[in-house]
Scaffold this active site. Structure first.
Site, PDB file in Angstrom:
ATOM      1  N   HIS A   1     -27.185   8.366 -37.390  1.00  0.00           N
ATOM      2  CA  HIS A   1     -27.450   9.158 -36.293  1.00  0.00           C
ATOM      3  C   HIS A   1     -26.223  10.030 -35.894  1.00  0.00           C
ATOM      4  O   HIS A   1     -26.243  11.221 -35.695  1.00  0.00           O
ATOM      5  CB  HIS A   1     -27.929   8.381 -35.407  1.00  0.00           C
ATOM      6  CG  HIS A   1     -28.447   9.111 -33.864  1.00  0.00           C
ATOM      7  ND1 HIS A   1     -29.692   9.350 -33.568  1.00  0.00           N
ATOM      8  CD2 HIS A   1     -27.479   9.495 -32.934  1.00  0.00           C
ATOM      9  CE1 HIS A   1     -29.648   9.959 -32.478  1.00  0.00           C
ATOM     10  NE2 HIS A   1     -28.559  10.295 -32.104  1.00  0.00           N
ATOM     11  N   GLU A   2     -25.050   9.161 -35.533  1.00  0.00           N
ATOM     12  CA  GLU A   2     -24.022   9.796 -34.974  1.00  0.00           C
ATOM     13  C   GLU A   2     -23.320  10.590 -36.055  1.00  0.00           C
ATOM     14  O   GLU A   2     -22.645  11.759 -35.598  1.00  0.00           O
ATOM     15  CB  GLU A   2     -22.954   8.723 -34.673  1.00  0.00           C
ATOM     16  CG  GLU A   2     -23.349   7.770 -33.477  1.00  0.00           C
ATOM     17  CD  GLU A   2     -24.154   8.500 -32.393  1.00  0.00           C
ATOM     18  OE1 GLU A   2     -23.743   9.673 -32.039  1.00  0.00           O
ATOM     19  OE2 GLU A   2     -24.940   7.901 -31.509  1.00  0.00           O
TER      20      GLU A   2
ATOM     21  N   HIS B   1     -24.763  14.143 -35.828  1.00  0.00           N
ATOM     22  CA  HIS B   1     -24.194  14.855 -34.784  1.00  0.00           C
ATOM     23  C   HIS B   1     -23.023  15.601 -35.171  1.00  0.00           C
ATOM     24  O   HIS B   1     -22.480  16.732 -34.963  1.00  0.00           O
ATOM     25  CB  HIS B   1     -24.144  13.954 -33.338  1.00  0.00           C
ATOM     26  CG  HIS B   1     -25.159  13.583 -32.683  1.00  0.00           C
ATOM     27  ND1 HIS B   1     -25.992  14.766 -32.192  1.00  0.00           N
ATOM     28  CD2 HIS B   1     -25.738  12.696 -32.115  1.00  0.00           C
ATOM     29  CE1 HIS B   1     -26.936  14.018 -31.407  1.00  0.00           C
ATOM     30  NE2 HIS B   1     -26.696  12.847 -31.345  1.00  0.00           N
TER      31      HIS B   1
ATOM     32  N   HIS C   1     -23.277  18.505 -37.485  1.00  0.00           N
ATOM     33  CA  HIS C   1     -23.760  19.533 -36.643  1.00  0.00           C
ATOM     34  C   HIS C   1     -22.436  20.263 -36.150  1.00  0.00           C
ATOM     35  O   HIS C   1     -22.201  21.290 -36.038  1.00  0.00           O
ATOM     36  CB  HIS C   1     -24.680  19.080 -35.597  1.00  0.00           C
ATOM     37  CG  HIS C   1     -25.414  20.355 -34.699  1.00  0.00           C
ATOM     38  ND1 HIS C   1     -26.162  19.963 -33.684  1.00  0.00           N
ATOM     39  CD2 HIS C   1     -25.585  21.450 -35.242  1.00  0.00           C
ATOM     40  CE1 HIS C   1     -26.774  21.189 -33.326  1.00  0.00           C
ATOM     41  NE2 HIS C   1     -26.615  22.071 -34.276  1.00  0.00           N
TER      42      HIS C   1
HETATM   43 ZN   LIG Z   1     -27.612  11.184 -30.388  1.00  0.00          ZN
END
Ligand SMILES: [Zn+2]
Length: 688
Positions: free
Chosen positions: A477-478, A481, A484
């Site tokens: 998940h991290e 990010h 991105h």
């Molecule tokens: Zn998040």
């Protein structure tokens, strides 16, 4: 002597950052920015090149100086750092508000959009449109007195929110559990027990000493057979920074929460919104307060009966009514019974270095990059490491720090933050750098007896951190990010990476990335037994994949409880009802929750996402963006998860675009149509 926080060209000089340097550095940057702005506004003609570009550079300079300070305050908190941080907060808030309320600047931006709009590219126009929206949201056109009040409210909010965080951190650090009776730690994983023993030894105490951090809390709630121990941890955790805390009232956030809600409401009113939820929507993908509420209610209707069924199964297994501190324990037992699968037993297959290497290879396959560790950089703690992302031709595209282990004085949870933003402004350029922070169990560094069942190594050997699969998902998940932020191709910092992205779309790349941790093609890449290197055996792998929707109804109900609570306290706030924080929570729980927490539960008092983080009247964003993420991933499922055409399109349409494009337009460009909810419902096992 020059201040090392000023004129940063490369990575932050962490070892040279001392608390007393922070305020002078921030004051100097702000003074320089104000002087330069003044000068720029004296021009008679305004253009993109003469005004917008220098302003982007100014903001970049400021965020470069502030980013390491904010980061250190979060991961290596100290009294000195905290004091310096808090002195600077109002200064920064004042600068941002002054900028957004500057009428001359507002007119200049309007002029540039009118005058040059046709010759600017879409990203440049988006930057100007965002800026014009933010001028409006800061009340640029209001009478002076109201502008002044808006500014005061912003400053007070920054200070109160910081205090909220401090209370949570201090309350968490102040609690610990000392145990000398071995009967009380029955069932706990040996790694947790070892860690507690070593903590006790450090304090010259007998037995075991447990801090209240995520690895300990989760392990106790899931595995401790001694119910009073689970109850103790649950009570301590769920009453942190509240009036119900066993440590007393010292860090009680009750008043702060009311003040924060009151100020947010006032802020929204000043700039013409009925409440803070409406104000929040003004910068998001969702179009109205009603739309958000209906979206959440729709998911609640779907998930509630499923969640109830799942909960009934747990009660049946326990043979009695469950307390809130029993749920995790019996869930783990049910999972073992149903799937012959235990989170704990899988840990040895997920040593952190192996997970990272495999996760990097997934990104390499998807996006044609290469990820390599850069040794010998200046870090602030032994736990921190730096990696570079390289393009196919070997040139550097971006970098990221990882800081992954729980320790005292470090904020709980997991997050990605910006260290350096990407910029190409005239002759000046910088590559993006991110921080990826988690709170996993540290490697065991003790030289005492090895963990039972493990091969005996040399006395000083370090056993790597072993992750549960849900921690692996958090890591993905991290990292999503991070990608991105780091793969962006946008030149202007305010719309590069996650900047300028509608907040309810920000969780798209992160939740999208989670899907890869649930794929048969990926698990062999990210798993390898800590002793033998053997990947997760096929049978275990299938059982793990089969368990993905285990209690998905209950998990969804819980996320909806948080989201509806956040939404309603902001949407229904009035100065007379003070937000009815605990009452709204009870109503929401009666409506969606199947686990009914005890009356002493004070979950909101440590709900940092909404009281101090960026998710105020925005927690729904997780579910909102999960729709986008599941739908985007379904394109990969259709074509093969490493299909180059699909992954490159995701890269160019979504990741590289950052905030330079409207979130819906970017999604449509990737998927060829608007998002659909069905892929998420399928993923959660909630499809009809
Ligand atoms: Zn998040």
């Amino acid at each position: 002597m020059s201040n090392p926080l000023l004129r940063l060209q490369d990575l932050p000089p962490f070892s040279a950052i001392r608390a007393e340097l922070i305020e002078p550095a921030i004051r100097q940057v702000l003074d320089e920015n104000r002087a330069e702005l003044q000068q720029l506004l004296e021009a008679r003609e305004f253009s993109w090149a003469s005004l917008v570009v220098p302003l982007e550079e100014m903001q970049h300079r400021l965020s470069r100086t502030w980013s390491p300070v904010g980061h250190l305050n979060g991961v290596l908190n100290s009294d000195e750092l905290r004091a310096a941080y808090n002195i600077c907060l109002p200064l920064l808030t004042a600068w941002h508000t002054d900028l957004a309320q500057n009428e001359q600047l507002h007119r200049a931006y309007e002029h540039i959009l009118r005058n040059e709009g046709a010759s600017l590219n879409a990203g440049q126009r988006k930057l100007l449109e965002n800026a014009l929206r933010d001028f409006r949201l800061a009340g640029v056109a209001l009478p002076q007195a109201q502008k002044q009040r808006f500014k005061q409210v912003m400053e007070q909010l920054a200070t109160l929110q910081s205090k909220f965080d401090e209370n949570v951190l201090d309350a968490t650090n102040a609690w610990s559990k000392h145990i000398t009776n071995p009967g009380e730690i029955c069932g706990l994983p040996s790694s947790i027990v070892e860690r507690a023993r070593s903590a006790a030894q450090t304090q010259q105490q007998e037995g075991w000493l447990f801090a209240l951090d995520a690895p300990n809390y989760q392990a106790v709630l899931m595995h401790a057979e001694h119910e009073p121990l689970r109850q103790d941890f649950y009570s301590a955790w769920s009453t942190r920074a509240s009036d119900q805390s066993p440590l007393g009232d010292r860090w009680n956030n009750s008043n702060l929460m009311q003040q924060i809600l009151a100020l947010r409401h006032e802020l929204a009113n000043i700039v013409g919104f009925a409440n803070y939820a409406e104000y929040s929507i003004a910068t998001k993908m969702a179009s109205s307060v009603t739309e958000v509420r209906e979206f959440l209610e729709q998911l609640a209707t779907r998930s509630r009966p499923v969640a109830q069924r799942e909960y009934d199964e747990l009660t049946a297994l326990a043979g009695r009514a469950l307390n809130a501190w029993d749920v995790g324990f019996y869930a783990e037992r049910l999972k073992q019974k149903r799937f012959a699968l235990s989170e704990e037993a899988l840990r040895p297959y997920f040593p952190l270095p192996r997970v990272l290497a495999g996760m990097f290879s997934v990104a390499e396959k998807l996006y044609g990059v290469r990820i390599v560790e850069r040794p010998d950089v200046d870090v602030y703690h032994d736990d921190a490491k730096l990696y570079d992302i390289l393009n196919a031709d070997g040139s550097r595209r971006g970098s990221f720090f990882v800081d992954l282990y729980a320790r005292p004085k470090k904020r709980g949870g997991a997050w990605m933050d910006e260290c350096v933003g990407r910029r190409r402004l005239g002759s000046k350029s910088s590559q993006p750098v991110a921080y990826l922070v988690c709170n996993f169990m540290p490697p065991s560094r003790s030289s005492s007896a090895p963990v039972a069942g493990a091969n005996e190594g040399p006395p000083s050997s370090e056993k790597p951190s072993l992750l549960t699969h849900s921690e692996v998902v958090t890591m993905f998940h991290e990292f999503g990010h991070g990608l991105h932020h780091m793969l962006t191709r946008v030149d202007y910092p305010s719309i590069a990476g996650i900047n300028g992205v509608a907040w309810d779309a920000v969780e798209l790349p992160s939740q999208f990335m989670e899907n890869f941790a649930w794929r048969a093609e990926v698990l062999p890449l990210i798993s390898g037994h800590v002793d033998t290197g053997e990947p997760l055996p096929q049978a275990e792998l299938e059982r793990l994949l089969g368990s993905r929707t285990f209690q998905a109804g209950m998990q969804t109900a819980r996320q909806l409880e948080f989201a509806l609570f956040d939404w309603r306290i902001h949407a229904e706030y009035t100065p007379e009802n003070h937000g009815r924080i605990m009452d709204v929570l009870k109503e929401v729980r009666d409506h969606v929750a199947v686990v009914k927490p005890p009356a002493f539960n004070r979950f909101p008092h440590s709900f940092q996402h909404i009281f101090s983080g960026g998710y105020a009247a925005g927690y729904y964003s997780y579910k909102w963006a999960e729709v986008l993420a599941a739908d985007a991933f379904s394109a990969f499922e259709e074509q093969g998860i490493f299909n180059e055409a699909v992954s490159r399109k995701f890269l160019t349409a979504i990741l590289e675009q950052g905030g330079s494009k409207d979130a819906m337009d970017a999604f449509v460009e990737f998927r060829g149509r608007k998002p659909r909810i069905e892929p998420l419902l399928r993923q959660l096992g909630l499809a009809a």
